[in-house]
Design an enzyme around this catalytic site. Structure first.
Site, PDB file in Angstrom:
ATOM      1  CE1 TYR A   1      -3.745   2.389   0.539  1.00 26.96           C
ATOM      2  CE2 TYR A   1      -2.216   3.481   2.020  1.00 26.96           C
ATOM      3  CZ  TYR A   1      -3.380   3.492   1.279  1.00 26.96           C
ATOM      4  OH  TYR A   1      -4.162   4.615   1.266  1.00 26.96           O
TER       5      TYR A   1
ATOM      6  CD1 TRP B   1      -1.290   7.504  -0.669  1.00 28.04           C
ATOM      7  CD2 TRP B   1      -1.315   9.257  -2.084  1.00 28.04           C
ATOM      8  NE1 TRP B   1      -2.579   8.004  -0.711  1.00 28.04           N
ATOM      9  CE2 TRP B   1      -2.607   9.084  -1.571  1.00 28.04           C
ATOM     10  CE3 TRP B   1      -1.084  10.290  -2.985  1.00 28.04           C
ATOM     11  CZ2 TRP B   1      -3.685   9.906  -1.934  1.00 28.04           C
ATOM     12  CZ3 TRP B   1      -2.152  11.107  -3.340  1.00 28.04           C
ATOM     13  CH2 TRP B   1      -3.435  10.909  -2.829  1.00 28.04           C
TER      14      TRP B   1
HETATM   15  N1  LIG Z   1      -1.934   8.054  12.435  1.00 24.74           N
HETATM   16  C1  LIG Z   1      -2.316   8.113  11.158  1.00 24.74           C
HETATM   17  N2  LIG Z   1      -1.800   7.274  10.266  1.00 24.74           N
HETATM   18  C2  LIG Z   1      -2.170   7.342   8.978  1.00 24.74           C
HETATM   19  C3  LIG Z   1      -3.117   8.301   8.545  1.00 24.74           C
HETATM   20  C4  LIG Z   1      -3.667   9.180   9.526  1.00 24.74           C
HETATM   21  O1  LIG Z   1      -4.514  10.043   9.217  1.00 24.74           O
HETATM   22  N3  LIG Z   1      -3.237   9.056  10.812  1.00 24.74           N
HETATM   23  N4  LIG Z   1      -3.470   8.362   7.227  1.00 24.74           N
HETATM   24  C5  LIG Z   1      -3.365   7.136   6.451  1.00 24.74           C
HETATM   25  C6  LIG Z   1      -3.549   7.403   5.027  1.00 24.74           C
HETATM   26  S1  LIG Z   1      -5.039   8.115   4.571  1.00 24.74           S
HETATM   27  C7  LIG Z   1      -2.642   7.057   4.092  1.00 24.74           C
HETATM   28  S2  LIG Z   1      -3.058   7.222   2.437  1.00 24.74           S
HETATM   29  C8  LIG Z   1      -1.334   6.479   4.456  1.00 24.74           C
HETATM   30  C9  LIG Z   1      -0.176   6.984   3.589  1.00 24.74           C
HETATM   31  O2  LIG Z   1       0.884   6.142   3.645  1.00 24.74           O
HETATM   32  P1  LIG Z   1       1.903   5.963   2.414  1.00 24.74           P
HETATM   33  O3  LIG Z   1       1.168   6.074   1.128  1.00 24.74           O
HETATM   34  O4  LIG Z   1       2.669   4.716   2.662  1.00 24.74           O
HETATM   35  O5  LIG Z   1       2.820   7.240   2.611  1.00 24.74           O
HETATM   36  P2  LIG Z   1       3.874   7.935   1.652  1.00 24.74           P
HETATM   37  O6  LIG Z   1       4.713   8.753   2.547  1.00 24.74           O
HETATM   38  O7  LIG Z   1       3.203   8.630   0.539  1.00 24.74           O
HETATM   39  O8  LIG Z   1       4.744   6.721   1.109  1.00 24.74           O
HETATM   40  C10 LIG Z   1       5.137   6.621  -0.213  1.00 24.74           C
HETATM   41  C11 LIG Z   1       6.537   6.012  -0.291  1.00 24.74           C
HETATM   42  O9  LIG Z   1       6.829   5.778  -1.671  1.00 24.74           O
HETATM   43  C12 LIG Z   1       8.143   6.244  -1.958  1.00 24.74           C
HETATM   44  N5  LIG Z   1       8.186   6.547  -3.400  1.00 24.74           N
HETATM   45  C13 LIG Z   1       7.884   7.690  -4.044  1.00 24.74           C
HETATM   46  N6  LIG Z   1       8.023   7.537  -5.366  1.00 24.74           N
HETATM   47  C14 LIG Z   1       8.434   6.264  -5.574  1.00 24.74           C
HETATM   48  C15 LIG Z   1       8.750   5.500  -6.755  1.00 24.74           C
HETATM   49  O10 LIG Z   1       8.663   5.958  -7.879  1.00 24.74           O
HETATM   50  N7  LIG Z   1       9.128   4.209  -6.542  1.00 24.74           N
HETATM   51  C16 LIG Z   1       9.235   3.650  -5.306  1.00 24.74           C
HETATM   52  N8  LIG Z   1       9.615   2.392  -5.220  1.00 24.74           N
HETATM   53  N9  LIG Z   1       8.950   4.356  -4.189  1.00 24.74           N
HETATM   54  C17 LIG Z   1       8.550   5.626  -4.332  1.00 24.74           C
HETATM   55  C18 LIG Z   1       8.324   7.416  -1.050  1.00 24.74           C
HETATM   56  O11 LIG Z   1       9.700   7.716  -0.879  1.00 24.74           O
HETATM   57  C19 LIG Z   1       7.628   6.940   0.231  1.00 24.74           C
HETATM   58  O12 LIG Z   1       8.500   6.229   1.051  1.00 24.74           O
HETATM   59  O13 LIG Z   1      -1.048   6.782   5.829  1.00 24.74           O
HETATM   60  C20 LIG Z   1      -2.089   6.345   6.700  1.00 24.74           C
HETATM   61  N10 LIG Z   1      -1.638   6.471   8.086  1.00 24.74           N
HETATM   62  N1  LIG Z   2      -0.874  18.256   2.046  1.00 24.80           N
HETATM   63  C1  LIG Z   2      -1.373  17.017   2.109  1.00 24.80           C
HETATM   64  N2  LIG Z   2      -2.523  16.717   1.464  1.00 24.80           N
HETATM   65  C2  LIG Z   2      -3.046  15.460   1.556  1.00 24.80           C
HETATM   66  C3  LIG Z   2      -2.396  14.420   2.254  1.00 24.80           C
HETATM   67  C4  LIG Z   2      -1.187  14.766   2.939  1.00 24.80           C
HETATM   68  O1  LIG Z   2      -0.565  13.923   3.603  1.00 24.80           O
HETATM   69  N3  LIG Z   2      -0.713  16.052   2.842  1.00 24.80           N
HETATM   70  N4  LIG Z   2      -2.939  13.154   2.278  1.00 24.80           N
HETATM   71  C5  LIG Z   2      -3.921  12.817   1.243  1.00 24.80           C
HETATM   72  C6  LIG Z   2      -4.657  11.602   1.597  1.00 24.80           C
HETATM   73  S1  LIG Z   2      -3.993  10.098   1.200  1.00 24.80           S
HETATM   74  C7  LIG Z   2      -5.865  11.624   2.173  1.00 24.80           C
HETATM   75  S2  LIG Z   2      -6.629  10.172   2.583  1.00 24.80           S
HETATM   76  C8  LIG Z   2      -6.538  12.879   2.474  1.00 24.80           C
HETATM   77  C9  LIG Z   2      -6.958  12.905   3.950  1.00 24.80           C
HETATM   78  O2  LIG Z   2      -8.020  13.737   4.145  1.00 24.80           O
HETATM   79  P1  LIG Z   2      -8.712  13.729   5.595  1.00 24.80           P
HETATM   80  O3  LIG Z   2      -8.800  12.353   6.092  1.00 24.80           O
HETATM   81  O4  LIG Z   2      -9.961  14.502   5.511  1.00 24.80           O
HETATM   82  O5  LIG Z   2      -7.585  14.512   6.418  1.00 24.80           O
HETATM   83  P2  LIG Z   2      -7.293  14.556   8.004  1.00 24.80           P
HETATM   84  O6  LIG Z   2      -6.218  15.556   8.158  1.00 24.80           O
HETATM   85  O7  LIG Z   2      -7.089  13.208   8.578  1.00 24.80           O
HETATM   86  O8  LIG Z   2      -8.627  15.123   8.640  1.00 24.80           O
HETATM   87  C10 LIG Z   2      -9.208  16.338   8.194  1.00 24.80           C
HETATM   88  C11 LIG Z   2      -9.569  17.210   9.372  1.00 24.80           C
HETATM   89  O9  LIG Z   2     -10.400  16.470  10.247  1.00 24.80           O
HETATM   90  C12 LIG Z   2     -10.011  16.722  11.576  1.00 24.80           C
HETATM   91  N5  LIG Z   2     -10.433  15.588  12.409  1.00 24.80           N
HETATM   92  C13 LIG Z   2      -9.738  14.485  12.756  1.00 24.80           C
HETATM   93  N6  LIG Z   2     -10.492  13.690  13.549  1.00 24.80           N
HETATM   94  C14 LIG Z   2     -11.675  14.317  13.693  1.00 24.80           C
HETATM   95  C15 LIG Z   2     -12.871  13.995  14.384  1.00 24.80           C
HETATM   96  O10 LIG Z   2     -13.002  12.988  15.057  1.00 24.80           O
HETATM   97  N7  LIG Z   2     -13.906  14.885  14.260  1.00 24.80           N
HETATM   98  C16 LIG Z   2     -13.820  16.035  13.533  1.00 24.80           C
HETATM   99  N8  LIG Z   2     -14.882  16.818  13.449  1.00 24.80           N
HETATM  100  N9  LIG Z   2     -12.690  16.364  12.911  1.00 24.80           N
HETATM  101  C17 LIG Z   2     -11.648  15.505  12.959  1.00 24.80           C
HETATM  102  C18 LIG Z   2      -8.529  16.959  11.513  1.00 24.80           C
HETATM  103  O11 LIG Z   2      -8.111  17.754  12.617  1.00 24.80           O
HETATM  104  C19 LIG Z   2      -8.364  17.675  10.175  1.00 24.80           C
HETATM  105  O12 LIG Z   2      -8.397  19.075  10.322  1.00 24.80           O
HETATM  106  O13 LIG Z   2      -5.695  14.004   2.257  1.00 24.80           O
HETATM  107  C20 LIG Z   2      -4.910  13.942   1.067  1.00 24.80           C
HETATM  108  N10 LIG Z   2      -4.223  15.207   0.931  1.00 24.80           N
HETATM  109 MO   LIG Z   3      -5.078   8.448   2.279  1.00 27.49          MO
END
Ligand SMILES: Nc1nc2c(c(=O)[nH]1)N[C@H]1C(S)=C(S)[C@@H](COP(=O)(O)OP(=O)(O)OC[C@H]3O[C@@H](n4cnc5c(=O)[nH]c(N)nc54)[C@H](O)[C@@H]3O)O[C@H]1N2
Ligand SMILES: Nc1nc2c(c(=O)[nH]1)N[C@H]1C(S)=C(S)[C@@H](COP(=O)(O)OP(=O)(O)OC[C@H]3O[C@@H](n4cnc5c(=O)[nH]c(N)nc54)[C@H](O)[C@@H]3O)O[C@H]1N2
Ligand SMILES: [Mo]
Length: 821
Positions: free
Chosen positions: A150, A152
């Site tokens: 999994y 990005w």
């Molecule tokens: N506590 C907490 N944990 C969370 C979340 C949260 O809200 N709270 N959010 C969750 C969510 S929504 C998501 S989507 C995940 C995100 O988790 P990830 O998608 O695993 O996070 P990234 O940091 O985007 O990891 C991408 C990796 O790919 C590498 N990469 C970039 N380009 C390339 C390439 O071309 N080839 C290869 N081989 N590698 C490459 C980057 O260096 C990086 O290490 O985290 C989740 N974890």
């Molecule tokens: N710059 C940037 N953009 C991103 C990403 C990133 O890592 N960086 N990640 C991307 C990805 S993979 C995803 S999935 C999306 C994530 O998008 P979201 O999941 O919507 O992002 P979060 O930051 O987890 O939460 C959004 C807001 O909800 C609030 N929040 C958290 N828990 C609660 C709750 O229990 N109740 C309420 N009311 N609010 C709460 C947080 O404080 C935050 O301000 O964003 C995408 N865009």
């Molecule tokens: Mo995500």
């Protein structure tokens, strides 16, 4: 955080050629502003793209000297400025590397993460991986190989790391994959039961309609100014522009969030602070108030929903003796009774769009939040009206930006073209996957059976993990538990650009190129499909990095199936083919695109135009106009406030209607030892862990640590001041972080953003190694949202914070690890 956003716009584009707007495809002929502006002999501007948008990169004497937007966004996006940092970072993996103990027989797998590294040649590394994959496949079959992988990775139709890994494993006989994602783990499983679609990744009512009709936008746990700096393909940069336009109309925006988010500050919105994980009580309180004042839309409920009566019995306390009054709700969620009453009045009397984010479903019982949001919107009766109802993707990938008429690129697939009727192992593939966030559980308990959305899933026995393009040591919950799970498999292989914690935890590490070191193409917008961005190679691969495509082609070759993997095509042949798919589709839409060669030569984005119907599009309008002719994909054809299907699953943690179930850890359930709640929002200056190693870190790091937001009073009682290094502890682990003392967070909750790199001080020594940098998942709980979705639940977490005494150990995770050559 406001000063960050309001920071004076950088004059990056001055005197540079990067300020051109995207071409529109009128008449199909393109002008070449870019090319003309390039004068210096040894200087050129290359147009490429990333998740964070279209980029112009200036190369001088073979080195990148600066980067910025190729299409100017309406709000500056600093993520676009660090291409050079990414390329030349100290954190890059330079050569193929193998863990010393692994080379010496792999007798102690607890050495993972603290062993020395040995540089090997590409041939050695590829042979090693190819032989190990062959061994495991022959001995254990596809169920021994876990490649959920999994993540990005980077944008691009061709160089999609995870898809390429799957393609390699498909042509060699299969693997164990995953279901769902970390983003919407709970919502994407419950929504189909309620609405008949996954809803979270769907186009939203057009922004043009919102601007014209909506009185009030409610950002319910959504932070679009942050989360729309990126998109899954690449951002079209229009979503934020629309939020700005809405703000400029002077209409009302309300943020319901534990944090006064970047969006709240930027839009000057009203902030309703709420305890994390208590949105269901707040929504129930509002719903109760609607019924009490007889303001719920009974006609809408009757015509378009099913099962409301059963829910109302619960709402009024007929089933459990507890009416879900505003007073009841207020005690749990921390929102004053008067505000709950005002919200009920305002929502029902004005055209209101409830824009729900996803952080509030990334917690235990996360299914309930969106189900209850849809229920509340149903009671308000504005679903399907212009600018009213709910939207679950306005904060993501520019949802609501009208879809254009043009063509969509082809892209690399996980399965090579197979002739019709031909049987492959893929017919069996569905047997081999489990919910993505159950990773640690699966590694620790092979053979265990879990419940999932009405089915049962048994974990396979995993012998090898192959990860390409993701960073589980930043994204997965309860890191200490994962370290143990990670010691189970025989072999762990990681392709990455950088020495992330995940790479450090592997046995074999293969250096991947950044997207700036290869040629590719991408769409933008995800929903709008507004542009095609060329992703031109900017510089040659650094050190010995190779693209994932080349790496997997080499591995396929060693398995005797190179031809199936590559289909005999070169990089540029693939790109031309993907472009041709768009070209043909556009032609069928009567839109003229230039020939591929011309497009590539032009060195700039292509921009399509939205149609009038797309600009006027209203989600659920057709359903509202005629629910019999346009039923939803639910069993009743209506919005299911009560779902018989879910009810019959008989889960104790997800009933037949949305309800409040106290999470194990939240502000209303703290202990003396852990008296604060933790929320882990997504970071403004990163994409998860990506870009953490760039100079952007200086904009947010506090004392070289991840910043933690702590309320003024919570800081005061602990003797913590702004800039202090603090130690945060939960029942699961401990991290250091840098204190940001603020009134911009609800008292009793702290915020630590996801994506900080895991940097353990004493791995293998301490039971709970101290993360020196502040990775929040060291603290979070690793438990499924419920038996329904089994999603991740990091925002269900309690902690304690104290001022760190003594000299804090240095953060070292952005440096090269110990290596012998
Ligand atoms: N506590 C907490 N944990 C969370 C979340 C949260 O809200 N709270 N959010 C969750 C969510 S929504 C998501 S989507 C995940 C995100 O988790 P990830 O998608 O695993 O996070 P990234 O940091 O985007 O990891 C991408 C990796 O790919 C590498 N990469 C970039 N380009 C390339 C390439 O071309 N080839 C290869 N081989 N590698 C490459 C980057 O260096 C990086 O290490 O985290 C989740 N974890
Ligand atoms: N710059 C940037 N953009 C991103 C990403 C990133 O890592 N960086 N990640 C991307 C990805 S993979 C995803 S999935 C999306 C994530 O998008 P979201 O999941 O919507 O992002 P979060 O930051 O987890 O939460 C959004 C807001 O909800 C609030 N929040 C958290 N828990 C609660 C709750 O229990 N109740 C309420 N009311 N609010 C709460 C947080 O404080 C935050 O301000 O964003 C995408 N865009
Ligand atoms: Mo995500």
């Amino acid at each position: 955080m406001s000063e960050k956003i309001n920071a004076k716009r950088r004059e990056f584009l001055k005197n540079s050629s990067l300020g051109v707007a995207g071409v529109t495809l009128t008449g199909g002929s393109l002008t070449s502003t870019f090319a003309k502006a390039e004068s210096a002999v040894d200087s050129k501007t290359v147009v490429t793209a990333a998740h964070w948008g279209p980029l112009g990169v200036v190369v001088e004497n073979g080195k990148v000297v600066k980067s910025g937007p190729a299409i100017e966004p309406s709000v500056v996006n600093e993520l676009q400025s660090v291409v050079a940092d990414q390329l030349y970072s100290e954190a890059r993996i330079k050569y193929p590397m193998v863990r010393k103990g692994y080379l010496e027989g792999n007798s102690d797998r607890t050495l993972r993460g603290r062993d020395e590294w040995v540089r090997v040649s590409w041939d050695q590394a590829l042979d090693l991986v190819a032989n190990e994959m062959k061994r495991v496949r022959e001995k254990h079959g596809p169920s021994g190989i876990f490649a959920g992988s999994y993540g990005w990775y980077s944008s691009g139709a061709l160089h999609a790391a995870r898809t390429l890994l799957h393609r390699y494993l498909n042509v060699t006989g299969g693997f164990v994959g995953t279901k769902g994602d970390y983003s919407t783990g709970a919502a994407q499983v419950i929504m189909p039961h309620v609405l008949g679609t996954i809803e979270v990744y769907e186009q939203q009512t057009s922004w043009e309609v919102i601007l014209e009709n909506t009185d009030t936008i409610v950002l319910w746990g959504a932070n679009p100014i942050t989360t729309m700096r990126i998109a899954w393909t690449s951002t079209d940069q229009k979503g934020i522009e629309y939020f700005k336009k809405f703000k400029d109309t002077g209409k009302r925006i309300i943020c319901i969030d534990p944090v006064r988010s970047e969006t709240c500050e930027f839009l000057g919105a009203e902030w309703v602070p709420i305890n994390t994980a208590t949105d269901v009580p707040l929504m129930l309180g509002i719903a109760h108030e609607l019924v009490r004042q007889n303001k719920h839309d009974k006609a809408f409920l009757k015509k378009y929903t099913s099962g409301y009566a059963k829910f109302e019995d619960y709402l009024l306390g007929k089933t459990d003796g507890q009416p879900k009054t505003a007073e009841w709700a207020s005690k749990i969620c921390g929102v004053p009774v008067e505000i709950i009453q005002t919200l009920a009045n305002d929502f029902s009397s004005k055209r209101t769009m409830l824009m729900g984010g996803w952080g509030m479903q990334r917690q235990r019982h996360g299914e309930q939040t969106h189900w209850m949001l849809v229920t509340l919107a149903s009671m308000l009766g504005q679903i399907g009206l212009p600018g009213g109802g709910f939207g679950l993707s306005y904060h993501y990938s520019n949802g609501g930006v009208p879809t254009v008429k043009g063509g969509v690129l082809g892209s690399i697939t996980a399965t090579p073209s197979v002739s019709a009727g031909e049987k492959t192992w893929l017919d069996e593939t569905s047997k081999f996957s489990f919910p993505v966030a159950r990773l640690t559980d699966a590694l620790l308990h092979p053979g265990k059976t879990i419940k999932y959305n009405g089915t049962e899933i048994t974990y396979p026995e995993i012998k090898v993990i192959y990860w390409a393009g993701g960073n589980p040591y930043s994204h997965h919950q309860d890191t200490n538990q994962m370290v143990k799970a990670w010691q189970k498999p025989d072999t762990i292989i990681v392709n990455d650009v950088n020495w992330t914690a995940t790479a450090r935890m592997a046995d074999v590490v293969l250096p991947a190129t950044t997207s700036y070191e290869r040629n590719d193409l991408t769409m933008s917008g995800d929903y709008s499909m507004m542009n095609i961005y060329p992703m031109k190679q900017v510089v040659p691969p650094q050190f010995e990095a190779r693209s994932d495509y080349d790496i997997f082609a080499e591995l396929a070759k060693r398995a005797g199936v190179e031809e199936q993997f590559t289909e005999g095509k070169t990089e540029m042949q693939w790109l031309k083919e993907f472009y041709q798919v768009a070209f043909t589709a556009a032609r069928n839409n009567r839109v003229v695109m230039p020939k591929f060669e011309q497009f590539w030569e032009e060195n700039k984005p292509l921009t399509f135009e939205a149609t009038e119907p797309a600009k006027q599009w209203v989600r659920y309008e057709q359903f509202r106009n005629d629910p019999l002719l346009n039923p939803l994909g639910t069993p009743s054809g209506k919005i299911e406030i009560y779902s018989d299907v879910v009810a019959k699953m008989n889960y104790d943690d997800c009933k037949g209607y949305p309800s409040w179930m106290e999470p194990e850890e939240f502000a209303g359930n703290v202990t003396e030892e852990y008296p604060l709640a933790l929320v882990t929002p997504h970071p403004y200056y990163r994409l998860h862990s990506q870009l953490a190693h760039t100079s952007l870190r200086q904009k947010y790091a506090v004392n070289d640590r991840e910043p933690v937001l702590i309320h003024t009073e919570d800081a005061k009682t602990r003797g913590i001041v702004n800039g202090d290094i603090v130690r945060i502890e939960s029942p699961r682990g401990q991290v250091l972080a840098g204190a940001v003392v603020t009134d911009g967070i609800i008292k009793g909750t702290i915020a630590l953003h996801e994506g900080a790199w895991y940097d353990p001080l004493d791995l293998g020594v301490s039971e709970k190694p101290l993360c020196k940098n502040g990775c929040p998942n060291v603290l979070t709980r690793d438990e499924g949202t419920s038996k329904l979705a089994q999603g991740n639940s990091p925002n269900t977490c309690i902690v304690q914070v104290e001022k760190f005494q003594g000299e804090a150990p240095r953060v070292t995770v952005f440096e090269q690890p110990k290596h012998s050559a």
